[in-house]
Scaffold this motif. Structure first.
Motif, PDB file in Angstrom:
ATOM      1  N   LYS A  92       0.843  -1.187   0.000  1.00  0.00           N
ATOM      2  CA  LYS A  92       0.000   0.000   0.000  1.00  0.00           C
ATOM      3  C   LYS A  92       0.880   1.239   0.000  1.00  0.00           C
ATOM      4  CE  LYS A  92      -3.733  -2.167   2.510  1.00  0.00           C
ATOM      5  NZ  LYS A  92      -4.556  -2.140   3.710  1.00  0.00           N
ATOM      6  N   ARG A  93       0.458   2.209  -0.751  1.00  0.00           N
ATOM      7  CA  ARG A  93       1.210   3.459  -0.780  1.00  0.00           C
ATOM      8  C   ARG A  93       0.839   4.296   0.433  1.00  0.00           C
ATOM      9  NH1 ARG A  93       1.303   5.614  -6.995  1.00  0.00           N
ATOM     10  NH2 ARG A  93       2.354   3.795  -7.855  1.00  0.00           N
ATOM     11  N   ARG A  94       1.835   4.799   1.055  1.00  0.00           N
ATOM     12  CA  ARG A  94       1.618   5.651   2.226  1.00  0.00           C
ATOM     13  C   ARG A  94       1.587   7.100   1.769  1.00  0.00           C
ATOM     14  NH1 ARG A  94       0.482   2.302   6.584  1.00  0.00           N
ATOM     15  NH2 ARG A  94       1.774   0.458   6.358  1.00  0.00           N
ATOM     16  N   GLY A  95       0.667   7.865   2.315  1.00  0.00           N
ATOM     17  CA  GLY A  95       0.597   9.276   1.985  1.00  0.00           C
ATOM     18  C   GLY A  95       1.776  10.031   2.581  1.00  0.00           C
ATOM     19  N   LYS A  96       2.141  11.135   1.977  1.00  0.00           N
ATOM     20  CA  LYS A  96       3.246  11.933   2.495  1.00  0.00           C
ATOM     21  C   LYS A  96       2.808  12.606   3.787  1.00  0.00           C
ATOM     22  CE  LYS A  96       5.349  12.975  -1.936  1.00  0.00           C
ATOM     23  NZ  LYS A  96       5.766  14.038  -2.851  1.00  0.00           N
ATOM     24  N   LYS A  97       3.689  12.581   4.760  1.00  0.00           N
ATOM     25  CA  LYS A  97       3.381  13.249   6.015  1.00  0.00           C
ATOM     26  C   LYS A  97       3.631  14.738   5.845  1.00  0.00           C
ATOM     27  CE  LYS A  97       4.085   9.542   9.254  1.00  0.00           C
ATOM     28  NZ  LYS A  97       4.709   9.133  10.509  1.00  0.00           N
ATOM     29  N   SER A  98       2.820  15.510   6.503  1.00  0.00           N
ATOM     30  CA  SER A  98       2.935  16.950   6.412  1.00  0.00           C
ATOM     31  C   SER A  98       4.206  17.418   7.109  1.00  0.00           C
ATOM     32  CB  SER A  98       1.723  17.611   7.057  1.00  0.00           C
ATOM     33  OG  SER A  98       1.877  18.993   7.041  1.00  0.00           O
ATOM     34  N   SER A  99       4.849  18.394   6.509  1.00  0.00           N
ATOM     35  CA  SER A  99       6.061  18.935   7.117  1.00  0.00           C
ATOM     36  C   SER A  99       5.733  20.076   8.073  1.00  0.00           C
ATOM     37  CB  SER A  99       7.023  19.423   6.031  1.00  0.00           C
ATOM     38  OG  SER A  99       6.401  20.452   5.286  1.00  0.00           O
ATOM     39  N   ILE A 100       4.455  20.424   8.160  1.00  0.00           N
ATOM     40  CA  ILE A 100       4.054  21.504   9.062  1.00  0.00           C
ATOM     41  C   ILE A 100       3.885  20.922  10.454  1.00  0.00           C
ATOM     42  CG2 ILE A 100       2.282  23.207   9.577  1.00  0.00           C
ATOM     43  CD1 ILE A 100       1.579  23.167   6.606  1.00  0.00           C
ATOM     44  N   VAL A 101       4.529  21.541  11.433  1.00  0.00           N
ATOM     45  CA  VAL A 101       4.425  21.086  12.810  1.00  0.00           C
ATOM     46  C   VAL A 101       3.849  22.229  13.630  1.00  0.00           C
ATOM     47  CG1 VAL A 101       5.708  20.256  14.822  1.00  0.00           C
ATOM     48  CG2 VAL A 101       6.410  19.589  12.510  1.00  0.00           C
ATOM     49  N   PHE A 102       2.753  21.938  14.317  1.00  0.00           N
ATOM     50  CA  PHE A 102       2.127  22.943  15.154  1.00  0.00           C
ATOM     51  C   PHE A 102       2.673  22.812  16.569  1.00  0.00           C
ATOM     52  CE2 PHE A 102      -0.952  22.191  11.766  1.00  0.00           C
ATOM     53  CZ  PHE A 102      -1.167  23.493  11.333  1.00  0.00           C
ATOM     54  N   PRO A 103       2.926  23.945  17.202  1.00  0.00           N
ATOM     55  CA  PRO A 103       3.446  23.863  18.579  1.00  0.00           C
ATOM     56  C   PRO A 103       2.374  23.310  19.514  1.00  0.00           C
ATOM     57  CG  PRO A 103       2.949  26.124  17.999  1.00  0.00           C
ATOM     58  CD  PRO A 103       2.769  25.303  16.761  1.00  0.00           C
ATOM     59  N   THR A 104       2.811  22.523  20.479  1.00  0.00           N
ATOM     60  CA  THR A 104       1.863  21.976  21.444  1.00  0.00           C
ATOM     61  C   THR A 104       1.533  23.035  22.470  1.00  0.00           C
ATOM     62  OG1 THR A 104       3.675  21.115  22.757  1.00  0.00           O
ATOM     63  CG2 THR A 104       2.695  19.619  21.145  1.00  0.00           C
ATOM     64  N   ARG A 105       0.323  22.965  22.931  1.00  0.00           N
ATOM     65  CA  ARG A 105      -0.107  23.947  23.920  1.00  0.00           C
ATOM     66  C   ARG A 105       0.245  23.464  25.309  1.00  0.00           C
ATOM     67  NH1 ARG A 105      -6.041  26.217  22.735  1.00  0.00           N
ATOM     68  NH2 ARG A 105      -5.265  28.084  21.753  1.00  0.00           N
ATOM     69  N   GLY A 106       0.593  24.407  26.119  1.00  0.00           N
ATOM     70  CA  GLY A 106       0.879  24.098  27.525  1.00  0.00           C
ATOM     71  C   GLY A 106      -0.434  23.955  28.285  1.00  0.00           C
ATOM     72  N   PRO A 107      -0.370  24.077  29.566  1.00  0.00           N
ATOM     73  CA  PRO A 107      -1.603  23.986  30.355  1.00  0.00           C
ATOM     74  C   PRO A 107      -2.548  25.120  29.976  1.00  0.00           C
ATOM     75  CG  PRO A 107       0.285  24.586  31.738  1.00  0.00           C
ATOM     76  CD  PRO A 107       0.808  24.288  30.371  1.00  0.00           C
TER      77      PRO A 107
END
Length: 112
Positions: A92-107
């Motif tokens: 199966k062909r795997r889709g390309k993963k996005s290179s955009i990374v969103f910062p995780t939120r703190g509390p």
């Protein structure tokens, strides 16, 4: 609003269709199939004439000898390997993963 499939008029219409339209068609099909099966059952079975003590015909020996003479043997050749010819594994062909990374939120902070 639409009538549901549990409505008495729809059920009565469907029963009428089954009885008057589809019933005779199904009965005729059953008649044809049963007639065909009876005709097949009435036919005699073909008998195979096989005698175990009989020697092979000389023509068959000559044909086998000619076939062996026409093939060439190569010294040192590897015999063809017999691998099972089952289904090949489909990758199966795997889709390309996005290179955009969103910062995780703190509390979470309550905003007022």
């Amino acid at each position: 609003m639409a009538k549901s499939s549990r409505a008495s008029t729809l059920k009565a219409n469907n029963q009428r269709l089954k009885r008057n339209v589809f019933g005779p068609v199904e009965a005729a099909r059953n008649e044809r199939l049963s007639a065909k099966l009876l005709a097949l059952a009435a036919e005699p079975k073909p008998q195979k004439d096989i005698e175990m003590n009989e020697e092979p015909v000389e023509e068959a020996k000559d044909a086998a000898a000619q076939k062996d003479d026409s093939t060439m043997e190569v010294d040192g050749a590897k015999p063809a390997s017999k691998k099972p010819s089952g289904k090949k594994k489909v990758e199966k062909r795997r889709g390309k993963k996005s290179s955009i990374v969103f910062p995780t939120r703190g509390p979470k902070r309550n905003k007022k």
